[in-house]
Design a protein around this motif. Structure first.
Motif, PDB file in Angstrom:
ATOM      1  N   VAL A  92       0.834  -1.202   0.000  1.00 26.90           N
ATOM      2  CA  VAL A  92       0.000   0.000   0.000  1.00 26.90           C
ATOM      3  C   VAL A  92       0.869   1.253   0.000  1.00 26.90           C
ATOM      4  N   GLN A  93       0.332   2.329  -0.570  1.00 27.12           N
ATOM      5  CA  GLN A  93       1.097   3.555  -0.737  1.00 27.12           C
ATOM      6  C   GLN A  93       0.736   4.646   0.271  1.00 27.12           C
ATOM      7  N   SER A  94      -0.380   4.489   0.985  1.00 24.31           N
ATOM      8  CA  SER A  94      -0.783   5.501   1.953  1.00 24.31           C
ATOM      9  C   SER A  94      -1.648   4.869   3.030  1.00 24.31           C
ATOM     10  N   ASN A  95      -1.737   5.540   4.185  1.00 30.31           N
ATOM     11  CA  ASN A  95      -2.579   5.060   5.264  1.00 30.31           C
ATOM     12  C   ASN A  95      -4.045   5.036   4.847  1.00 30.31           C
ATOM     13  N   ALA A  96      -4.478   6.075   4.155  1.00 30.68           N
ATOM     14  CA  ALA A  96      -5.874   6.152   3.724  1.00 30.68           C
ATOM     15  C   ALA A  96      -6.217   5.004   2.780  1.00 30.68           C
ATOM     16  N   THR A 167       4.415  14.154   8.218  1.00 33.29           N
ATOM     17  CA  THR A 167       4.326  13.048   7.258  1.00 33.29           C
ATOM     18  C   THR A 167       2.944  13.006   6.615  1.00 33.29           C
ATOM     19  N   SER A 168       1.925  12.602   7.390  1.00 32.55           N
ATOM     20  CA  SER A 168       0.550  12.596   6.892  1.00 32.55           C
ATOM     21  C   SER A 168      -0.387  12.821   8.059  1.00 32.55           C
ATOM     22  N   SER A 173       3.110  10.077  15.251  1.00 32.39           N
ATOM     23  CA  SER A 173       4.365  10.801  15.455  1.00 32.39           C
ATOM     24  C   SER A 173       4.650  11.791  14.346  1.00 32.39           C
ATOM     25  N   GLY A 174       4.081  11.531  13.162  1.00 30.02           N
ATOM     26  CA  GLY A 174       4.335  12.416  12.027  1.00 30.02           C
ATOM     27  C   GLY A 174       3.411  13.604  11.938  1.00 30.02           C
ATOM     28  N   PHE A 175       2.350  13.643  12.790  1.00 29.54           N
ATOM     29  CA  PHE A 175       1.445  14.794  12.743  1.00 29.54           C
ATOM     30  C   PHE A 175       0.642  15.008  14.023  1.00 29.54           C
ATOM     31  N   SER A 199       5.277  15.522   3.822  1.00 29.27           N
ATOM     32  CA  SER A 199       6.188  14.727   2.990  1.00 29.27           C
ATOM     33  C   SER A 199       5.562  13.423   2.523  1.00 29.27           C
ATOM     34  N   GLY A 200       4.551  12.934   3.240  1.00 29.64           N
ATOM     35  CA  GLY A 200       3.906  11.675   2.895  1.00 29.64           C
ATOM     36  C   GLY A 200       4.363  10.494   3.725  1.00 29.64           C
TER      37      GLY A 200
END
Length: 318
Positions: A92-96, A167-168, A173-175, A199-200
């Protein structure tokens, strides 16, 4: 369909910081929770349960998914042996996208990152039961705010007036955690005190700081440690100016509507796997992780749900 917290008009953020009433965590309308453990029940009617011939597995996209196909190969072979099913790795490329895949029935077993676990539980019927830990059972990682040595940034306050990478919106931790901490401890808000960029992924943020594309970033130090171990970046390229409390790591679990027997077999695969000499030991041993331990979403993710509440996060599962 959107699983991201609602956007604030005029601000490039997806949370309202401490501006909304705190709502009690609850599952989406398509799921039930008769036992009150905050995760979706297995459907009582066997007609609503599924027993796929091929299990699809996805690991949270904290870094390039291509890095992890080989890392997980021995474990997925073990899961195939225990369950009697074919098992396929899904990059997968993203959490969503990962949440949507499970909600749509295209993903059966997964590791969702710390911040997206509540979204996956509420909106996709995710049933987390395991987490990586050290041999003594200790676990967790910290959120760090990092900069590069030539940025001129010595403290968190020095970020004011500049740019900071996240991050997203679904990353703890990234947001989520840094947003709450910056607001509560430093009276700093994105859009008002600094320019936020996304950044993603954690590796993108870490590389961006190391290469001086970003003056500062919020990241998971577990990802940073693995990148340093792989010599993707070096310690002298990065400077830590803030370290948070310890948070739970990626939670592993299953789609709620797998048959009870299959869910039991998948759990057995996690807890009976021998890490010795495998890709998991080589990769995650860099953080001191050596085994899977049992977790409770209700208890172990309490701090993460509190952070979501502090950020005024609301979930849209429609």
């Amino acid at each position: 369909m959107s699983f991201l917290p609602r956007t604030v008009t005029g601000v490039a953020l997806a949370v309202v910081l401490a501006a909304q009433a705190h709502a009690e965590f609850k599952l989406g309308e398509r799921y039930s929770d008769a036992d009150g453990d905050l995760v979706a029940d297995i459907p009582a009617d066997a007609a609503d349960q599924i027993d796929p011939s091929t299990l699809i597995f996805a690991y949270t996209p904290v870094e390039d998914p291509a890095v992890y196909a080989d890392v997980w190969s021995e474990f997925l072979d073990h899961m195939a042996e225990v369950t009697g099913k074919k098992v396929q790795f899904f990059p997968v490329q993203s959490n969503a996208a990962q949440i949507e895949a499970m909600r749509a029935g295209r993903l059966h077993v997964a590791g969702f990152n710390t911040g997206s676990n509540p979204l996956a539980v509420a909106c996709a019927g995710f049933r987390p039961f395991a987490m990586m830990a050290a041999e003594d059972g200790s676990f967790g990682y910290e959120m760090e705010i990092i900069t590069h040595p030539e940025s001129g940034i010595a403290t968190v306050d020095d970020i004011k007036g500049g740019q900071m990478a996240f991050t997203s919106e679904t990353s703890n931790s990234g947001f989520k955690a840094p947003s709450a901490i910056l607001k509560a401890d430093f009276d700093m808000e994105a859009g008002r005190d600094f320019e936020p960029v996304f950044s993603g992924k954690h590796d993108n943020s870490i590389l961006g700081v190391a290469n001086k594309d970003y003056p500062a970033a919020a990241i998971a130090n577990s990802v940073k440690s693995r990148m340093i171990e792989r010599e993707v970046v070096t310690e002298d390229q990065l400077k830590v100016i803030y370290t948070s409390q310890t948070f739970p790591t990626t939670g592993y679990g299953v789609a709620h509507n797998l048959t009870p027997e299959l869910q039991k077999d998948i759990r057995e695969a996690f807890f009976s796997f021998n890490w010795s000499g495998t890709g998991l030991e080589e990769e995650f041993g860099k953080n001191g992780e050596e085994k899977f331990i049992e977790i409770s979403f209700q208890d172990d993710w309490s701090v993460i749900r509190t952070i979501d509440e502090a950020n005024g996060v609301s979930y849209d599962c429609e």
